[in-house]
Design a protein around this motif. Structure first.
Motif, PDB file in Angstrom:
ATOM      1  N   ALA A 126       0.876  -1.218  -0.073  1.00  0.00           N
ATOM      2  CA  ALA A 126      -0.007  -0.118   0.097  1.00  0.00           C
ATOM      3  C   ALA A 126       0.904   1.274  -0.020  1.00  0.00           C
ATOM      4  N   GLN A 127       0.604   2.030  -0.906  1.00  0.00           N
ATOM      5  CA  GLN A 127       1.426   3.301  -0.953  1.00  0.00           C
ATOM      6  C   GLN A 127       0.890   4.342  -0.123  1.00  0.00           C
ATOM      7  N   ILE A 140      -2.227  11.013  10.903  1.00  0.00           N
ATOM      8  CA  ILE A 140      -3.278  10.291  10.020  1.00  0.00           C
ATOM      9  C   ILE A 140      -2.703  10.023   8.684  1.00  0.00           C
ATOM     10  N   LEU A 141      -2.520   8.869   8.366  1.00  0.00           N
ATOM     11  CA  LEU A 141      -1.977   8.432   7.035  1.00  0.00           C
ATOM     12  C   LEU A 141      -3.211   7.734   6.286  1.00  0.00           C
ATOM     13  N   THR A 142      -3.066   8.315   5.105  1.00  0.00           N
ATOM     14  CA  THR A 142      -4.015   7.703   4.042  1.00  0.00           C
ATOM     15  C   THR A 142      -3.005   6.697   3.012  1.00  0.00           C
ATOM     16  N   VAL A 143      -3.661   5.598   2.909  1.00  0.00           N
ATOM     17  CA  VAL A 143      -2.860   4.586   1.939  1.00  0.00           C
ATOM     18  C   VAL A 143      -3.698   4.295   1.082  1.00  0.00           C
ATOM     19  N   ARG A 144      -3.036   3.783  -0.163  1.00  0.00           N
ATOM     20  CA  ARG A 144      -3.850   3.128  -1.378  1.00  0.00           C
ATOM     21  C   ARG A 144      -3.193   1.797  -1.556  1.00  0.00           C
ATOM     22  N   PRO A 145      -3.864   0.760  -1.266  1.00  0.00           N
ATOM     23  CA  PRO A 145      -3.464  -0.463  -1.430  1.00  0.00           C
ATOM     24  C   PRO A 145      -3.467  -0.760  -2.990  1.00  0.00           C
ATOM     25  N   TRP A 146      -2.216  -1.544  -3.432  1.00  0.00           N
ATOM     26  CA  TRP A 146      -2.246  -1.878  -4.879  1.00  0.00           C
ATOM     27  C   TRP A 146      -3.537  -2.857  -5.227  1.00  0.00           C
ATOM     28  N   THR A 161       6.015  -1.492   8.269  1.00  0.00           N
ATOM     29  CA  THR A 161       6.832  -0.501   7.400  1.00  0.00           C
ATOM     30  C   THR A 161       8.101  -1.198   7.052  1.00  0.00           C
ATOM     31  N   PRO A 162       8.767  -1.164   5.722  1.00  0.00           N
ATOM     32  CA  PRO A 162      10.039  -1.508   5.308  1.00  0.00           C
ATOM     33  C   PRO A 162      10.719  -0.854   6.254  1.00  0.00           C
ATOM     34  N   ARG A 163      10.875   0.039   6.839  1.00  0.00           N
ATOM     35  CA  ARG A 163      11.866   0.936   7.794  1.00  0.00           C
ATOM     36  C   ARG A 163      12.263  -0.301   9.037  1.00  0.00           C
ATOM     37  N   LEU A 164      11.077  -1.036   9.362  1.00  0.00           N
ATOM     38  CA  LEU A 164      11.296  -1.990  10.233  1.00  0.00           C
ATOM     39  C   LEU A 164      10.681  -3.275  10.003  1.00  0.00           C
ATOM     40  N   GLU A 207       6.180   6.596   0.167  1.00  0.00           N
ATOM     41  CA  GLU A 207       6.611   5.250   0.539  1.00  0.00           C
ATOM     42  C   GLU A 207       5.523   4.039   0.577  1.00  0.00           C
ATOM     43  N   LEU A 208       6.110   2.856   0.559  1.00  0.00           N
ATOM     44  CA  LEU A 208       5.114   1.669   0.899  1.00  0.00           C
ATOM     45  C   LEU A 208       5.009   1.280   2.109  1.00  0.00           C
ATOM     46  N   LEU A 209       3.886   0.688   2.624  1.00  0.00           N
ATOM     47  CA  LEU A 209       3.561   0.005   3.595  1.00  0.00           C
ATOM     48  C   LEU A 209       3.153  -1.335   3.155  1.00  0.00           C
TER      49      LEU A 209
END
Length: 353
Positions: A126-127, A140-146, A161-164, A207-209
């Protein structure tokens, strides 16, 4: 040194080595594109550096992955490939002593999880398309799954998160499923929360989650009940309850909804704009702020969320509560003392199975 410390020293090249090791032993078992995320999740579970809710999130994700790719008959091969990879990239005697037992325990836990998680994708990339900081320590995060995430109001999803990579945390979407598929997540950075800290302070749009399979929390509306609702939110526990309000708004059936939003002070009322829009749009909705430490608040709004909610309780209402553990622990006996039937009280599950 602990297994967690040994795992923390593993470098990013290990995931590729893991997939090559697996290919040598069992070709075609796991798609290469999924190997990095799978390696991080399985290694994180084996290392055991996680709280109980985080472990439950890992097991939800891994249980679904093992079912998705038919990995259960090959669990021993996966464990052996993991240990062989770790022995090369983080050499330590622990991997050949307690590491083997840890892999065995993790495998048994994944088998149990796979028996109850059902089928479907294990994760959704999800971006991040929006990142707001409306209040100190909250994002507040808004994400758009692929691809569309099949969530329902009141559910929670594991988030990574790829950061962790390898650490997953539960978050509840704050919205009814949208036509554009976007998902809104409310996150508070807590002192010991490495993932929440990254999501609030470091993650940026673009970023991607990774989102895991949605799980039920005990907060879904009962379709057989159509009575009025009293929703009681503490902090970012507002998110799933706001999704319930959107669900009622999408199919109004005459019920009235009172939403009590508990925060410390006015500055902590992080979702005020969205809440104001909801209240202006629907005459059946009443939103009541509860300020536990704001002397400037109106007298009727001074107090913790549960105390203010009890002032608005009527015997025909179903009650849904979501917030910090201390708030939830104190709420049930207070509601029982008021004579609220247990069947009308809905509290979130702890995700510690």
């Amino acid at each position: 040194m602990s297994l967690a410390a040994a795992w923390a020293s593993v470098d990013e090249r290990a995931a590729g080595d893991f997939w090559c090791t697996l290919e040598d032993r069992r070709p075609g078992l796991l798609p290469q594109r999924e190997a990095s995320l799978f390696f991080a999740a399985l290694g994180g579970l084996v290392a055991g550096d996680d709280d109980r809710a985080g472990r439950a999130a890992l097991l939800m994700v891994l249980g679904r992955a093992y079912r998705r790719y038919d990995l259960l008959p090959h669990a021993t091969t996966l464990g052996d490939a993991l240990l062989a990879t770790l022995a090369r990239h983080a050499p330590h005697p622990l991997w050949t002593t307690v590491g083997e037992r840890a892999v065995d325990r993790a495998t048994h836990a994944v088998r149990r999880a796979a028996a109850r998680v059902g089928d479907g994708p294990a994760w959704w990339p999800a971006q991040v398309i929006g990142h707001e900081r409306p209040s100190p320590g909250i994002a507040i995060l808004t994400v758009r799954p692929w691809r569309r995430l099949p969530h329902h109001p009141g559910q929670a999803v594991p988030v990574c998160t790829p950061r962790l990579s390898g650490r997953w945390r539960w978050l509840s979407p704050a919205n009814l499923p949208r036509a554009d598929g976007t998902v809104e997540l409310h996150v508070r950075a807590v002192p010991a929360g490495a993932v929440s800290h990254r999501l609030v302070h470091d993650v940026r749009p673009g970023e991607l989650l990774w989102l895991g399979p949605p799980g039920n929390t005990g907060l879904r509306l009962d379709p057989t009940r159509t009575g009025d609702l009293l929703l009681v939110a503490g902090g970012t526990g507002l998110a799933p309850l706001r999704a319930l309000v959107e669900q009622v708004a999408a199919a109004p059936d005459g019920r009235r909804v009172t939403l009590v939003v508990g925060v410390r002070a006015f500055i902590d009322l992080y979702d005020a704009i969205a809440l104001d829009k909801l209240q202006c749009a629907h005459d059946w909705l009443t939103i009541v702020p509860a300020f536990s430490d704001d002397p400037c608040a109106e007298p009727a709004e001074q107090g913790d969320a549960v105390t203010i909610a009890l002032d608005h309780y009527r015997s025909d209402q179903d009650i849904y509560l979501c917030g910090p553990p201390a708030m939830l622990a104190a709420a049930r006996p207070r509601l029982f003392a008021l004579g609220v039937p247990a069947a009308r009280i809905n509290l979130p599950e702890s995700f510690t199975r």
